[in-house]
Structures are given as structure tokens and as C-alpha cells.
Write a protein that holds these residues in place. Sequence first.
Motif, PDB file in Angstrom:
ATOM      1  N   LEU A   1      39.267  62.759  64.580  1.00  0.00           N
ATOM      2  CA  LEU A   1      39.608  62.687  63.152  1.00  0.00           C
ATOM      3  C   LEU A   1      39.433  61.263  62.633  1.00  0.00           C
ATOM      4  CD1 LEU A   1      42.859  64.852  62.944  1.00  0.00           C
ATOM      5  CD2 LEU A   1      40.695  65.309  61.781  1.00  0.00           C
ATOM      6  N   HIS A   2      39.901  60.289  63.402  1.00  0.00           N
ATOM      7  CA  HIS A   2      39.809  58.898  62.959  1.00  0.00           C
ATOM      8  C   HIS A   2      38.385  58.361  63.047  1.00  0.00           C
ATOM      9  CE1 HIS A   2      43.879  57.924  61.777  1.00  0.00           C
ATOM     10  NE2 HIS A   2      44.164  58.951  62.546  1.00  0.00           N
ATOM     11  N   LEU A   3      37.604  58.906  63.962  1.00  0.00           N
ATOM     12  CA  LEU A   3      36.185  58.559  63.988  1.00  0.00           C
ATOM     13  C   LEU A   3      35.522  59.037  62.695  1.00  0.00           C
ATOM     14  CD1 LEU A   3      33.756  57.411  65.532  1.00  0.00           C
ATOM     15  CD2 LEU A   3      33.470  59.691  66.550  1.00  0.00           C
ATOM     16  N   TRP A   4      35.876  60.248  62.265  1.00  0.00           N
ATOM     17  CA  TRP A   4      35.340  60.783  61.014  1.00  0.00           C
ATOM     18  C   TRP A   4      35.810  59.952  59.817  1.00  0.00           C
ATOM     19  CZ3 TRP A   4      31.524  62.706  58.809  1.00  0.00           C
ATOM     20  CH2 TRP A   4      31.595  63.326  57.559  1.00  0.00           C
ATOM     21  N   PHE A   5      37.087  59.559  59.814  1.00  0.00           N
ATOM     22  CA  PHE A   5      37.591  58.703  58.732  1.00  0.00           C
ATOM     23  C   PHE A   5      36.813  57.389  58.699  1.00  0.00           C
ATOM     24  CE2 PHE A   5      42.096  60.580  59.599  1.00  0.00           C
ATOM     25  CZ  PHE A   5      41.724  61.781  59.028  1.00  0.00           C
ATOM     26  N   MET A   6      36.524  56.833  59.896  1.00  0.00           N
ATOM     27  CA  MET A   6      35.774  55.588  59.973  1.00  0.00           C
ATOM     28  C   MET A   6      34.383  55.761  59.365  1.00  0.00           C
ATOM     29  SD  MET A   6      34.471  53.474  63.312  1.00  0.00           S
ATOM     30  CE  MET A   6      32.960  54.429  63.436  1.00  0.00           C
TER      31      MET A   6
ATOM     32  N   ASN B   1      40.274  52.122  61.496  1.00  0.00           N
ATOM     33  CA  ASN B   1      40.261  53.469  62.073  1.00  0.00           C
ATOM     34  C   ASN B   1      39.466  53.482  63.372  1.00  0.00           C
ATOM     35  OD1 ASN B   1      41.818  55.429  60.523  1.00  0.00           O
ATOM     36  ND2 ASN B   1      40.513  54.814  58.831  1.00  0.00           N
ATOM     37  N   GLY B   2      38.405  52.700  63.427  1.00  0.00           N
ATOM     38  CA  GLY B   2      37.636  52.576  64.664  1.00  0.00           C
ATOM     39  C   GLY B   2      38.468  51.993  65.797  1.00  0.00           C
ATOM     40  N   PHE B   3      39.326  51.020  65.470  1.00  0.00           N
ATOM     41  CA  PHE B   3      40.205  50.458  66.489  1.00  0.00           C
ATOM     42  C   PHE B   3      41.192  51.510  67.002  1.00  0.00           C
ATOM     43  CE2 PHE B   3      39.609  46.165  64.233  1.00  0.00           C
ATOM     44  CZ  PHE B   3      38.525  45.834  65.038  1.00  0.00           C
ATOM     45  N   LEU B   4      41.668  52.367  66.111  1.00  0.00           N
ATOM     46  CA  LEU B   4      42.557  53.453  66.545  1.00  0.00           C
ATOM     47  C   LEU B   4      41.823  54.386  67.505  1.00  0.00           C
ATOM     48  CD1 LEU B   4      44.394  54.323  63.208  1.00  0.00           C
ATOM     49  CD2 LEU B   4      45.349  53.128  65.188  1.00  0.00           C
ATOM     50  N   VAL B   5      40.577  54.711  67.174  1.00  0.00           N
ATOM     51  CA  VAL B   5      39.768  55.564  68.054  1.00  0.00           C
ATOM     52  C   VAL B   5      39.650  54.924  69.434  1.00  0.00           C
ATOM     53  CG1 VAL B   5      37.452  56.522  68.444  1.00  0.00           C
ATOM     54  CG2 VAL B   5      38.450  56.579  66.149  1.00  0.00           C
ATOM     55  N   ALA B   6      39.298  53.641  69.462  1.00  0.00           N
ATOM     56  CA  ALA B   6      39.126  52.942  70.739  1.00  0.00           C
ATOM     57  C   ALA B   6      40.426  52.954  71.551  1.00  0.00           C
ATOM     58  CB  ALA B   6      38.661  51.507  70.488  1.00  0.00           C
ATOM     59  N   GLY B   7      41.543  52.695  70.902  1.00  0.00           N
ATOM     60  CA  GLY B   7      42.819  52.670  71.607  1.00  0.00           C
ATOM     61  C   GLY B   7      43.216  54.033  72.143  1.00  0.00           C
ATOM     62  N   LEU B   8      43.005  55.070  71.342  1.00  0.00           N
ATOM     63  CA  LEU B   8      43.355  56.421  71.780  1.00  0.00           C
ATOM     64  C   LEU B   8      42.494  56.848  72.967  1.00  0.00           C
ATOM     65  CD1 LEU B   8      43.829  58.050  68.280  1.00  0.00           C
ATOM     66  CD2 LEU B   8      45.639  57.641  69.966  1.00  0.00           C
ATOM     67  N   LEU B   9      41.199  56.586  72.895  1.00  0.00           N
ATOM     68  CA  LEU B   9      40.311  56.964  73.995  1.00  0.00           C
ATOM     69  C   LEU B   9      40.586  56.132  75.247  1.00  0.00           C
ATOM     70  CD1 LEU B   9      36.969  57.643  72.096  1.00  0.00           C
ATOM     71  CD2 LEU B   9      38.721  59.289  72.849  1.00  0.00           C
ATOM     72  N   TRP B  10      40.940  54.876  75.058  1.00  0.00           N
ATOM     73  CA  TRP B  10      41.334  54.026  76.181  1.00  0.00           C
ATOM     74  C   TRP B  10      42.516  54.660  76.912  1.00  0.00           C
ATOM     75  CZ3 TRP B  10      44.778  49.211  75.274  1.00  0.00           C
ATOM     76  CH2 TRP B  10      44.962  48.507  76.457  1.00  0.00           C
TER      77      TRP B  10
ATOM     78  N   PHE C   1      49.723  56.282  79.318  1.00  0.00           N
ATOM     79  CA  PHE C   1      50.850  56.726  78.491  1.00  0.00           C
ATOM     80  C   PHE C   1      51.258  55.672  77.453  1.00  0.00           C
ATOM     81  CE2 PHE C   1      55.499  56.913  77.837  1.00  0.00           C
ATOM     82  CZ  PHE C   1      55.593  58.145  77.211  1.00  0.00           C
ATOM     83  N   PRO C   2      51.448  54.403  77.827  1.00  0.00           N
ATOM     84  CA  PRO C   2      51.870  53.417  76.811  1.00  0.00           C
ATOM     85  C   PRO C   2      50.832  53.239  75.699  1.00  0.00           C
ATOM     86  CG  PRO C   2      52.167  52.506  79.024  1.00  0.00           C
ATOM     87  CD  PRO C   2      51.415  53.795  79.165  1.00  0.00           C
ATOM     88  N   GLN C   3      49.562  53.251  76.057  1.00  0.00           N
ATOM     89  CA  GLN C   3      48.512  53.100  75.049  1.00  0.00           C
ATOM     90  C   GLN C   3      48.494  54.296  74.088  1.00  0.00           C
ATOM     91  OE1 GLN C   3      48.171  52.497  78.284  1.00  0.00           O
ATOM     92  NE2 GLN C   3      47.315  50.443  78.483  1.00  0.00           N
ATOM     93  N   LYS C   4      48.610  55.489  74.643  1.00  0.00           N
ATOM     94  CA  LYS C   4      48.620  56.685  73.795  1.00  0.00           C
ATOM     95  C   LYS C   4      49.815  56.666  72.839  1.00  0.00           C
ATOM     96  CE  LYS C   4      47.319  59.151  77.645  1.00  0.00           C
ATOM     97  NZ  LYS C   4      47.288  60.334  78.515  1.00  0.00           N
ATOM     98  N   VAL C   5      50.977  56.324  73.375  1.00  0.00           N
ATOM     99  CA  VAL C   5      52.175  56.282  72.532  1.00  0.00           C
ATOM    100  C   VAL C   5      52.015  55.232  71.431  1.00  0.00           C
ATOM    101  CG1 VAL C   5      54.643  55.700  72.497  1.00  0.00           C
ATOM    102  CG2 VAL C   5      53.736  57.217  74.272  1.00  0.00           C
ATOM    103  N   PHE C   6      51.547  54.049  71.797  1.00  0.00           N
ATOM    104  CA  PHE C   6      51.393  52.982  70.804  1.00  0.00           C
ATOM    105  C   PHE C   6      50.405  53.376  69.707  1.00  0.00           C
ATOM    106  CE2 PHE C   6      49.062  49.344  69.135  1.00  0.00           C
ATOM    107  CZ  PHE C   6      50.098  48.636  68.546  1.00  0.00           C
ATOM    108  N   PHE C   7      49.201  53.822  70.092  1.00  0.00           N
ATOM    109  CA  PHE C   7      48.184  54.113  69.081  1.00  0.00           C
ATOM    110  C   PHE C   7      48.516  55.365  68.269  1.00  0.00           C
ATOM    111  CE2 PHE C   7      45.914  51.005  71.617  1.00  0.00           C
ATOM    112  CZ  PHE C   7      45.366  50.215  70.613  1.00  0.00           C
ATOM    113  N   LEU C   8      49.138  56.366  68.885  1.00  0.00           N
ATOM    114  CA  LEU C   8      49.590  57.518  68.101  1.00  0.00           C
ATOM    115  C   LEU C   8      50.694  57.110  67.139  1.00  0.00           C
ATOM    116  CD1 LEU C   8      49.525  60.270  70.852  1.00  0.00           C
ATOM    117  CD2 LEU C   8      48.055  60.175  68.809  1.00  0.00           C
ATOM    118  N   GLY C   9      51.564  56.206  67.569  1.00  0.00           N
ATOM    119  CA  GLY C   9      52.583  55.670  66.661  1.00  0.00           C
ATOM    120  C   GLY C   9      51.954  54.975  65.471  1.00  0.00           C
ATOM    121  N   CYS C  10      50.889  54.196  65.719  1.00  0.00           N
ATOM    122  CA  CYS C  10      50.171  53.541  64.616  1.00  0.00           C
ATOM    123  C   CYS C  10      49.579  54.574  63.660  1.00  0.00           C
ATOM    124  CB  CYS C  10      49.049  52.655  65.168  1.00  0.00           C
ATOM    125  SG  CYS C  10      49.622  51.191  66.046  1.00  0.00           S
ATOM    126  N   VAL C  11      49.005  55.633  64.210  1.00  0.00           N
ATOM    127  CA  VAL C  11      48.428  56.707  63.390  1.00  0.00           C
ATOM    128  C   VAL C  11      49.510  57.328  62.505  1.00  0.00           C
ATOM    129  CG1 VAL C  11      47.506  59.067  63.529  1.00  0.00           C
ATOM    130  CG2 VAL C  11      46.499  57.250  64.925  1.00  0.00           C
TER     131      VAL C  11
END
Length: 119
Positions: free
Chosen positions: A14-19, A56-65, A74-84
Motif C-alpha cells: 500500500l505504501h509503495l503505491w502511495f509513494m 512512504n518509501g522509507f516506510l516500505v523499506a522498514g516494513l520489508l526489512w 519484531f522491533p522493526q515491524k512494530v516501529f514502522f507499523l506504529g509510524c504508519v
Amino acid sequence: MLVANILVVVVALLHLWFMVLEMFLWTKPLGRKTFGLTEAFAHESRSLAANQGLYNGFLVAGLLWGVLLGEQGFPQKVFFLGCVIVAGIYGAATASKKILWVQALPGAVALAAVWLTHS
């Protein structure tokens, strides 16, 4: 964990599409229609939209990371989903209520799944 990771990837897509919409299609008919913009306003604000798209691209990168790290992500997913989620709530409060449903809700569902499968 598979379902949680699929949901995280859906949020990333979704965020890739927003980007793409914000960085490359902002001034095109699809971008203007999506965001309800006049041609003049789209051209005047295109650099701001591109900057927003980059985030939005940075969110994509963080989520995929986070997904690529598996259980250790787990910490990366929680952080970037929290940002979303926070960005979605802010966008709903300041720009369009629709953002709550297309950004914050998918992020919250993915975050709940990540949290539940981590326990």
C-alpha cells in the motif's frame, strides 16, 4: 507468523503505491483524481508530494526489512507499523477521514497480528 508477515507486506505494498502516486503520478490524471487536485495545484505542490512519497518509501523499506529479519524483525515491524498508524491518524485528522481506513486501519490490523504471533 506467516499471516502476520503477509499483512505487513500488504501494508508495505500500500505504501509503495502511495509513494508511486505521490512521487511519479501526482501531476498525472490518476494522481490528480486520486487526491482531488486541480492541475495547477498539483504542479505547484509536486515537490512537496514527492517529499511525502519519499517518506512512504522509507516506510516500505522498514516494513520489508522487518519481514526479512523474520522473528528478529519484531522491533522493526512494530516501529514502522506504529509510524504508519500515527501518520494515518494524523492524516485523517488533518487531510481526509478516508486515510484512517486506507492507512491506519491496515497498519493496526498488521500490528495486532505481529503482536499476537510474537507472544
